[in-house]
Design a protein around this motif. Sequence first.
Motif, short mmCIF file in Angstrom:
data_model
loop_
_atom_site.label_atom_id
_atom_site.label_comp_id
_atom_site.label_asym_id
_atom_site.label_seq_id
_atom_site.Cartn_x
_atom_site.Cartn_y
_atom_site.Cartn_z
N CYS A 65 0.82 -1.22 0.00
CA CYS A 65 0.00 0.00 0.00
C CYS A 65 0.85 1.27 0.00
O CYS A 65 0.35 2.35 -0.28
CB CYS A 65 -0.96 0.00 1.18
N HIS A 66 2.13 1.15 0.32
CA HIS A 66 3.03 2.30 0.32
C HIS A 66 3.84 2.40 -0.97
O HIS A 66 4.71 3.26 -1.08
CB HIS A 66 3.97 2.25 1.52
N MET A 67 3.57 1.52 -1.93
CA MET A 67 4.32 1.53 -3.19
C MET A 67 3.79 2.60 -4.13
O MET A 67 2.62 2.95 -4.08
CB MET A 67 4.23 0.17 -3.87
N THR A 68 4.69 3.10 -4.96
CA THR A 68 4.32 4.06 -5.99
C THR A 68 4.71 3.44 -7.34
O THR A 68 5.85 3.02 -7.49
CB THR A 68 5.08 5.39 -5.78
N PRO A 69 3.82 3.36 -8.31
CA PRO A 69 2.42 3.79 -8.24
C PRO A 69 1.61 2.85 -7.36
O PRO A 69 1.99 1.71 -7.10
CB PRO A 69 1.95 3.73 -9.69
N SER A 70 0.46 3.33 -6.93
CA SER A 70 -0.41 2.58 -6.05
C SER A 70 -0.84 1.27 -6.70
O SER A 70 -1.04 1.19 -7.90
CB SER A 70 -1.66 3.40 -5.71
N LYS A 71 -0.97 0.24 -5.88
CA LYS A 71 -1.43 -1.06 -6.36
C LYS A 71 -2.94 -1.06 -6.61
O LYS A 71 -3.46 -1.95 -7.27
CB LYS A 71 -1.09 -2.16 -5.36
N CYS A 72 -3.66 -0.10 -6.05
CA CYS A 72 -5.12 -0.06 -6.15
C CYS A 72 -5.57 1.13 -7.00
O CYS A 72 -4.83 2.10 -7.18
CB CYS A 72 -5.75 0.05 -4.76
N HIS A 73 -6.78 1.07 -7.46
CA HIS A 73 -7.39 2.17 -8.21
C HIS A 73 -7.41 3.41 -7.33
O HIS A 73 -7.50 3.33 -6.10
CB HIS A 73 -8.82 1.77 -8.63
N ILE A 74 -7.36 4.57 -7.95
CA ILE A 74 -7.32 5.85 -7.22
C ILE A 74 -8.50 6.03 -6.26
O ILE A 74 -8.38 6.67 -5.22
CB ILE A 74 -7.22 7.04 -8.21
#
Length: 87
Positions: A65-74
């Motif tokens: 969840c702290h990765m960029t880009p996000s693993k989830c939809h905006i």
Amino acid sequence: MRCKRIDPCSEGGNNNCDPFYGTCTDLPAMNSFKCSCPTGFQIVNQLIDALTGETMQKCVDINECHMTPSKCHINADCVNELGGYSC
């Protein structure tokens, strides 16, 4: 008398892999071993084990969840789970 090499990954072997999540792979040609972690975990090297004072290659959960880009939809919330995540 011949010396016999002891597999460091066998039960009771002398390795510093995480006993809970780590996997020890014997490398007899190199007279060594390798520690690895399952997907969703990373190795943190040279962590001191407070109980024995020895170093350990510990498997630590990756917070996707702290990765960029996000693993989830905006518009979705990311929830870190042990070894993974959900959106």
